[in-house]
Scaffold this active site. Structure first.
Site, PDB file in Angstrom:
ATOM      1  N   GLY A  65       0.787  -1.314  -0.191  1.00 41.47           N
ATOM      2  CA  GLY A  65      -0.013  -0.013  -0.162  1.00 41.47           C
ATOM      3  C   GLY A  65       0.807   1.357  -0.107  1.00 41.47           C
ATOM      4  O   GLY A  65       2.227   1.151   0.159  1.00 41.47           O
ATOM      5  N   GLY A 113      -0.039  -4.928   0.166  1.00 39.11           N
ATOM      6  CA  GLY A 113      -0.955  -4.956  -0.695  1.00 39.11           C
ATOM      7  C   GLY A 113      -0.929  -5.674  -1.886  1.00 39.11           C
ATOM      8  O   GLY A 113      -2.020  -6.004  -2.584  1.00 39.11           O
ATOM      9  N   GLU A 136       5.366  -6.594   7.711  1.00 39.67           N
ATOM     10  CA  GLU A 136       4.643  -5.082   8.451  1.00 39.67           C
ATOM     11  C   GLU A 136       5.070  -5.357   9.800  1.00 39.67           C
ATOM     12  O   GLU A 136       5.309  -4.094  10.333  1.00 39.67           O
ATOM     13  CB  GLU A 136       3.091  -5.723   8.438  1.00 39.67           C
ATOM     14  CG  GLU A 136       2.380  -5.723   7.202  1.00 39.67           C
ATOM     15  CD  GLU A 136       2.650  -6.633   6.058  1.00 39.67           C
ATOM     16  OE1 GLU A 136       2.111  -6.653   5.161  1.00 39.67           O
ATOM     17  OE2 GLU A 136       3.109  -7.731   6.670  1.00 39.67           O
ATOM     18  N   ASP A 144      -1.853  -7.877   7.089  1.00 43.78           N
ATOM     19  CA  ASP A 144      -3.148  -7.878   6.893  1.00 43.78           C
ATOM     20  C   ASP A 144      -3.641  -8.455   5.445  1.00 43.78           C
ATOM     21  O   ASP A 144      -2.980  -9.417   4.963  1.00 43.78           O
ATOM     22  CB  ASP A 144      -3.727  -6.620   7.051  1.00 43.78           C
ATOM     23  CG  ASP A 144      -2.832  -5.822   6.042  1.00 43.78           C
ATOM     24  OD1 ASP A 144      -1.688  -5.673   5.534  1.00 43.78           O
ATOM     25  OD2 ASP A 144      -3.637  -4.541   5.713  1.00 43.78           O
TER      26      ASP A 144
END
Length: 359
Positions: A65, A113, A136, A144
């Protein structure tokens, strides 16, 4: 200004190209919105029989992301920044439930992402240039985009190991791990894409796609296999993160030392949250995992570790984050429990409206 994401309909294929090569094709909020809308349209378009997603440029499929935007926005409006994830997770869920073959061509950097828009693909083709990771915990975040679902399903202790350490996989590693379905040299990607387009609209099925890809598949050796026994031994059934660190300290050796060094760089809070989400996710559906992850990231956007991690790794690049708490001993159950609390009216609602047909 070129479009951030390109869409093309060709010979029965809906083709998505992530088009921010200078930014390693990092996902913006707008890219997620556009892909969500286009995939919904293609799901009910009889002219589109399958979808292919790829990244522009040679460096990356998608590095994740837009972390810099999240960093800047979350400092002023953490809940507003978290709304990016609401859109992204609806996109991830749509792909997971997609009613048509979905093919991902993965090269270069694939993280965060980028994993989210590819991990649920029915065919996941990786190249010899691949660097795949869920890193992360190194920026005070948790894996995630469905990581709490697919990581514990890799078998043994591999998923928890990847989640906590952010260990990077190459192409053959990712096939061995079950993250990818096929390994094809990057120099063959263009020919592979042409061959897939040449299947023909009338014959375009998952079976014909698999047969086509198989003719390009080049299996290879993996170093990950050499560490698998130690990974499974240390990460299969620990009671907590401290158990893992204690066991690695007793074991000694190159693998244990390297793993301890990796864990020592990560946010203690992120390590504890990641451990818990992977344990929970093993018994949840994909969509339930996304709902849990949204609750986590909404809290994480408030800081402090996310802000400090991004500052140290991406903004100032001093690689010296000051975590809070600074040690695992300071991360109590009372501190982590609120991250998993139900958000009530603010909870993630998955409303993309697409349901995968049985069979």
């Amino acid at each position: 200004m070129e479009d951030e994401v390109l869409f093309e309909a060709r010979q029965g294929w809906g083709i998505i190209t992530l088009n921010r090569p200078k930014a390693f094709n990092a996902l913006t909020w707008n890219m997620c919105r556009l892909m969500l809308a286009q995939l919904k349209e293609w799901a009910v378009d009889d002219e589109i029989k399958a979808v292919l997603i790829k990244g522009a440029g040679e460096k990356a499929f998608c590095a994740g992301g837009d972390i810099r935007w999240l960093y800047e926005t979350s400092q002023q409006d953490p809940h507003g920044a978290a709304e990016f994830f609401r859109t992204e997770y609806n996109l991830n869920s749509l792909i997971h439930h997609y009613p048509k073959p979905y093919v991902a061509l993965l090269h270069g950097v694939v993280m965060g992402g980028g994993v989210g828009v590819s991990i649920s693909a029915s065919t996941r083709i990786v190249s010899d240039t691949l660097t795949w990771a869920m890193p992360e915990t190194g920026i005070g975040m948790v894996p995630d985009v469905g990581g709490s679902y697919f990581l514990p399903r890799l078998g043994g202790g591999l998923g928890l190991y990847l989640a906590l350490t952010g260990h990077r996989l190459n192409g053959t590693d990712s096939v061995y791990a079950g993250i990818a379905t096929n390994h094809v040299p990057y120099e063959q990607f263009e020919a592979l894409e042409e061959a897939l387009a040449g299947i023909g609209k009338q014959d375009l099925t998952q079976k014909s796609i698999d047969a086509c890809v198989a003719t390009f598949d080049k299996p290879g050796d993996t170093a990950l296999k050499e560490s698998r026994a130690q990974i499974d031994q240390q990460f299969s059934a620990p009671q907590n993160v401290e158990d893992i660190i204690e066991a690695l300290g007793r074991e000694g050796g190159a693998f244990a030392e390297k793993t301890l060094q990796s864990l020592g760089r990560m946010s203690p809070t992120a390590l504890k949250l990641t451990f818990e989400e992977v344990q929970r996710g093993a018994n949840m559906t994909f969509d339930e995992c996304l709902v849990m992850e949204f609750a986590l990231v909404r809290k994480i956007m408030k800081g402090p570790d996310f802000h400090e991690g991004v500052r140290a790794q991406i903004i100032d690049k001093d690689r010296n984050p000051k975590w809070s708490p600074e040690a695992l001993s300071g991360v109590t159950d009372d501190l982590t429990a609120p991250y998993f609390a139900d958000l009530g009216e603010n909870a993630l609602r998955l409303d993309h409206g697409v349901t995968k047909q049985a069979g």
